[in-house]
Design a protein around this motif. Structure first.
Motif, short mmCIF file in Angstrom:
data_model
loop_
_atom_site.label_atom_id
_atom_site.label_comp_id
_atom_site.label_asym_id
_atom_site.label_seq_id
_atom_site.Cartn_x
_atom_site.Cartn_y
_atom_site.Cartn_z
N GLY A 190 30.46 -38.57 12.64
CA GLY A 190 31.76 -38.00 12.29
C GLY A 190 32.05 -38.12 10.80
N GLY A 191 31.13 -38.73 10.07
CA GLY A 191 31.31 -38.92 8.63
C GLY A 191 30.15 -38.33 7.85
N VAL A 192 29.39 -39.21 7.20
CA VAL A 192 28.32 -38.74 6.30
C VAL A 192 26.92 -39.03 6.82
CG1 VAL A 192 29.80 -38.84 4.26
CG2 VAL A 192 28.40 -40.84 4.88
N HIS A 193 26.81 -39.62 8.01
CA HIS A 193 25.50 -39.96 8.58
C HIS A 193 25.17 -39.04 9.74
CE1 HIS A 193 24.92 -43.86 6.49
NE2 HIS A 193 26.25 -43.79 6.42
N ALA A 194 24.00 -38.40 9.66
CA ALA A 194 23.48 -37.57 10.75
C ALA A 194 22.20 -38.21 11.27
CB ALA A 194 23.22 -36.15 10.26
N PHE A 195 21.84 -37.87 12.50
CA PHE A 195 20.71 -38.51 13.17
C PHE A 195 19.90 -37.46 13.91
CE2 PHE A 195 24.44 -41.10 12.97
CZ PHE A 195 23.98 -42.33 12.50
N ARG A 202 22.75 -31.12 5.51
CA ARG A 202 23.17 -31.13 4.10
C ARG A 202 24.33 -30.15 3.90
NH1 ARG A 202 18.32 -30.56 1.43
NH2 ARG A 202 18.18 -32.80 1.14
N GLY A 203 24.23 -29.00 4.53
CA GLY A 203 25.26 -27.96 4.39
C GLY A 203 26.61 -28.35 4.95
N THR A 204 26.65 -29.35 5.82
CA THR A 204 27.92 -29.81 6.37
C THR A 204 28.55 -30.92 5.53
OG1 THR A 204 26.98 -31.55 7.76
CG2 THR A 204 27.11 -29.33 8.71
N GLY A 205 27.83 -31.38 4.51
CA GLY A 205 28.34 -32.44 3.66
C GLY A 205 27.83 -33.82 4.03
N CYS A 206 26.97 -33.92 5.02
CA CYS A 206 26.39 -35.23 5.34
C CYS A 206 25.55 -35.71 4.16
CB CYS A 206 25.53 -35.15 6.60
SG CYS A 206 26.51 -35.15 8.11
#
Length: 131
Positions: free
Chosen positions: A62-67, A95-99
């Motif tokens: 929900g923030g800056v970390h994707a998995f 990257r395009g979502t701001g993660c």
């Protein structure tokens, strides 16, 4: 020619079949569309000739970390670069979502794929089996 799509359309049956083949379990009836729409940042589909040949799920905090989860390529299409292209599209999508970070866990035999082939940096991690 394989087409890669961020948040591309797919059927639950197609991803269920990829998952069962990729992870060696019986065919389940999981509602993948509902799950990824509700919980995921995105996903990438790889479609060739109207058939789903690859899929990767991109979960997030929900923030800056994707998995990355469930990187799957149909068995008869492996070693064609589809998995690497799926991960590249997932990196671009996240990257395009701001993660700011994309994490992946993998079994040791996949180290070359993720580190050499896809550019992940090795890090320390921990794991507790809950089941």
């Amino acid at each position: 020619m394989v087409q890669y799509s961020w948040r591309g359309a797919f059927t639950d049956a197609d991803v269920n079949a990829l998952h069962a083949e990729g992870f060696g379990h019986r065919l389940l009836d999981d509602g993948w569309n509902a799950q990824v729409e509700r919980f995921s940042l995105g996903w990438v589909t790889a479609v060739d000739g109207g058939e789903l040949v690859g899929f990767v799920n991109v979960a997030w905090d929900g923030g800056v970390h994707a998995f990355l989860l469930d990187t799957l390529v149909r068995g008869d299409r492996r070693r064609e670069g589809i998995g690497t292209a799926l991960v590249q599209a997932a990196v671009a999508g996240a990257r395009g979502t701001g993660c700011e970070w994309l994490h992946v866990d993998f079994e040791d035999h996949l180290r070359g794929f993720y580190e050499t082939g896809c550019g992940f940096t090795p890090t320390g991690a921990g794991l507790i089996a809950l089941a």
